[in-house]
Design an enzyme around this catalytic site. Structure first.
Site, PDB file in Angstrom:
ATOM      1  N   LEU A  75     -36.737 -34.263  -2.837  1.00 35.16           N
ATOM      2  CA  LEU A  75     -37.796 -35.220  -2.986  1.00 35.16           C
ATOM      3  C   LEU A  75     -38.712 -34.767  -1.894  1.00 35.16           C
ATOM      4  CD1 LEU A  75     -36.031 -38.957  -3.112  1.00 35.16           C
ATOM      5  CD2 LEU A  75     -37.507 -37.397  -4.590  1.00 35.16           C
TER       6      LEU A  75
ATOM      7  N   CYS B 148     -32.660 -36.612   4.534  1.00 35.98           N
ATOM      8  CA  CYS B 148     -32.469 -38.421   3.718  1.00 35.98           C
ATOM      9  C   CYS B 148     -31.627 -38.402   2.821  1.00 35.98           C
ATOM     10  CB  CYS B 148     -33.930 -37.953   2.895  1.00 35.98           C
ATOM     11  SG  CYS B 148     -35.534 -37.596   4.166  1.00 35.98           S
ATOM     12  N   HIS B 149     -31.093 -37.324   1.894  1.00 35.74           N
ATOM     13  CA  HIS B 149     -30.102 -37.652   0.703  1.00 35.74           C
ATOM     14  C   HIS B 149     -28.879 -37.049   0.799  1.00 35.74           C
ATOM     15  CE1 HIS B 149     -34.247 -39.276  -0.172  1.00 35.74           C
ATOM     16  NE2 HIS B 149     -33.036 -40.555  -0.920  1.00 35.74           N
ATOM     17  N   GLY B 150     -29.014 -35.692   2.172  1.00 36.08           N
ATOM     18  CA  GLY B 150     -27.787 -35.338   1.778  1.00 36.08           C
ATOM     19  C   GLY B 150     -27.591 -34.073   2.082  1.00 36.08           C
TER      20      GLY B 150
END
Length: 176
Positions: A117, A140-142
């Site tokens: 992202l 943020c999302h790993g």
């Protein structure tokens, strides 16, 4: 009869001369409009970035900006180089050999934007988490990247991109 030919010749000269002056005038008036379509100096300055890497010791990383994006420049250790080479490409989501991602094995240059992202992964500073594969970690999302910037774990679909660059000397690179 001689007077008629002389008058016609004079008239032809006047027509050609006034046409030439008109064309030069139109070109002079159009030039500012054409010239304003060239890229601005600040845009041209962003096209490439010169980086002095003489102060980057083994195991250190720096972040520079190129085209408004963070670029990670890492002087890899022998351990990081071996880790990057010893990976089974069949395990990778975006299989790319380490040799295709570097020009000199000790220097890794990557665009530091997560391919999931668009976040900026952690791992440039020694105090930041470097993920499970000794590379970068996007909190943020790993997403976890290895020591070659390849995606190993998490939602990111692709490896961290490698920008176009050349070594302009032993201690300098030009990105872009």
């Amino acid at each position: 009869m001689a007077e008629v030919e002389e008058g016609a010749t004079r008239r032809d000269f006047i027509n050609v001369a006034s046409g030439a002056v008109g064309v030069v005038g139109i070109a002079a008036a159009a030039w500012p409009f054409i010239n304003q379509m060239n890229p601005a100096a600040d845009t041209l300055a962003l096209a490439s970035t010169e980086v002095d890497i003489s102060g980057v010791e083994e195991g250190m990383s720096i972040t520079v900006v190129w085209r408004g994006k963070p670029v990670f420049v890492r002087h890899r250790t022998a351990k990081e180089i071996e880790e990057a080479k010893d990976v089974d490409l069949g395990e990778l989501r975006d299989p790319t050999p380490d040799a295709d991602r570097v020009q000199k094995p000790e220097w890794l240059i990557l665009i530091g934007i997560c391919t999931h992202l668009g976040c900026v992964p952690l791992g440039q500073k020694t105090t930041e988490p470097r993920g499970d594969y000794d590379g970068w970690f996007c909190p943020c999302h790993g997403s976890h990247y290895d020591s070659s910037g390849r995606i190993r774990k998490g939602p990111a679909p692709l490896n961290l991109p490698v920008p176009p660059y050349v070594f302009t000397g032993d201690t300098a690179i030009k990105i872009g």
